[in-house]
Enzyme design. Structure first.
Site, PDB file in Angstrom:
ATOM      1  CB  SER A 310     -18.836 -19.569 -30.107  1.00  0.00           C
ATOM      2  OG  SER A 310     -20.049 -18.897 -30.327  1.00  0.00           O
ATOM      3  CG  ASP A 321     -10.999 -13.913 -43.098  1.00  0.00           C
ATOM      4  OD1 ASP A 321     -10.055 -14.731 -43.039  1.00  0.00           O
ATOM      5  OD2 ASP A 321     -12.178 -14.240 -43.284  1.00  0.00           O
ATOM      6  CE  LYS A 335     -22.892 -23.547 -31.232  1.00  0.00           C
ATOM      7  NZ  LYS A 335     -23.478 -22.318 -31.761  1.00  0.00           N
TER       8      LYS A 335
END
Length: 413
Positions: A310, A321, A335
């Site tokens: 999460s 990224d 999740k």
């Protein structure tokens, strides 16, 4: 609509809570029980991520239920639960008043129990471990992420809701609970745990120095609570003063918490860039951006494993990224759904899936997880060995920092 944030000790899924004060009562001819059911129906109708409601006529379901007798509150709760089960989404669920209060207690930063973060597998419906809380009875007993919990004190978990299972594991300090666990080897085993006070202190930081090597600031983050961003910021500032020239951020077995906490911690490391995208049921993209300046430009490695879920995945994905950090360890939990909690008028509440999130490169994390740049299996170690020479993943991060390749990445960014 009043908005407030919360942390959930059952599922450290990143969540935002909305009050349902906007609800207006239906026709006065309705009984109190019918009003509560209608309120729950309306909340899901307006907020749930799937506007097909699992390919069913949501209005017809309401009309059918309201033609039935709802003689008492338990009958009303049963009707609401049946309605939510039709969505086939284990994360969307009813929280009865005592369960709702337990969630609020968890935000205080301390609770008593065995220290397990749990979830229902969306495909199998099995109760599984997201991660044990560091230093808790469950952690010390060797319970691992992805372990299945088959029984709690002899009661099959297949017969319990997520919140009922969590409630059975909580209890007074010094009392015992027996869990029947099935790990990756497929062999069930019973483990007796003594409940203890679970301190939710989210940050541990230390400067790791060795002669002739780069001073590394080690920060272990165990949950995304409301105070976590401040504590991480304080840790970075203190380590900078102590001479840290590189960092290891340990998100292993961190099952998540507040969405906003994950975003704010990402901003501590990023000068600019998207932190995370959210996608609602209309397919509309929202985004959270880093607005700089970062507290440090020093090289960074993030440790992740199967228990990183999460908000941990939001943070790890944002740093990966944006090219700010390299990830070392194992693929994360996967999740990627966002739940909101809505108050019902009788003190109960609904947890409702309202959106999903994507990494800055639009990677859908749900059920897929994040793959680290360097996969290093986690060997069985004790809690006291985490972040030491006995910790193979940590040592891999240290060696990688020493290789200068991360330094080059940090400079280029």
């Amino acid at each position: 609509m009043h908005k407030r944030a919360f942390w959930v000790g059952v599922l450290l899924i990143c969540q935002i809570i909305f009050s349902s004060a906007w609800w207006t009562a239906p026709a006065s001819a309705f009984t109190e029980e019918q009003k509560i059911f209608s309120q729950a129906w309306r909340i899901v109708s307006q907020a749930y991520i799937d506007d097909t409601f699992n390919d069913q006529n949501w209005w017809a379901l309401r009309e059918k239920t309201l033609k039935q007798r709802l003689d008492n509150r338990e009958a009303t709760y049963a009707a609401i639960q049946k309605m939510l089960e039709s969505l086939d989404d284990p994360f969307t669920r009813l929280l009865k008043p005592n369960q709702y209060r337990s969630l609020q207690v968890n935000t205080s930063g301390e609770l008593s129990g065995v220290g397990l973060q749990i979830a229902l597998d969306a495909e199998t419906g099995e109760l599984e471990v997201i991660a044990p809380i560091a230093g808790s009875p469950a952690d010390q007993a060797g319970i691992s992420p992805r372990d299945r919990i088959l029984e709690i004190d002899g009661v099959l978990t297949s017969e319990l809701t997520l919140d009922e299972a969590a409630s059975r594991m909580r209890g007074p300090i010094g009392t015992t609970v027996t869990l029947r666990i099935q790990g990756d080897d497929g062999k069930p085993k019973s483990i007796e745990l003594v409940r203890d006070r679970i301190a939710l202190n989210p940050v541990y930081a230390v400067l790791d120095t060795h002669p002739g090597s780069t001073p590394v600031g080690y920060i272990r983050l165990t949950q995304f609570s409301a105070n976590a961003p401040t504590e991480v910021a304080d840790a970075i500032n203190q380590l900078e003063e102590q001479g840290a020239d590189a960092y290891v951020l340990d998100l292993r077995n961190n099952p998540g918490g507040l969405l906003q906490a994950g975003i704010e911690i990402a901003r501590l490391w990023l000068d600019k860039g998207t932190v995370v995208y959210t996608v609602n049921r209309q397919g509309m993209l929202g985004s959270f951006e880093a607005n700089g300046p970062a507290l440090t430009e020093d090289p960074l490695v993030v440790l992740v494993n199967q228990g990183s879920a999460s908000a941990s995945e939001i943070l790890a994905g944002a740093l990966q990224d944006n090219g700010r950090a390299k990830l070392v360890g194992e693929k994360t939990f996967g999740k990627g759904l966002i739940q909101s909690l809505f108050d019902l008028s009788d003190g109960s509440g609904l947890a409702v899936t309202v959106a999903k999130y994507e990494t800055p490169n639009h990677h859908d994390i749900h059920k897929l997880g994040i793959t680290p740049d360097f996969q290093v299996p986690l060997e069985q170690i004790t809690f006291n060995q985490v972040g030491t020479t006995a910790d193979g993943q940590y040592q891999a991060a240290i060696e990688f920092l020493a290789s200068n390749s991360v330094v080059a990445d940090a400079v280029s960014n």
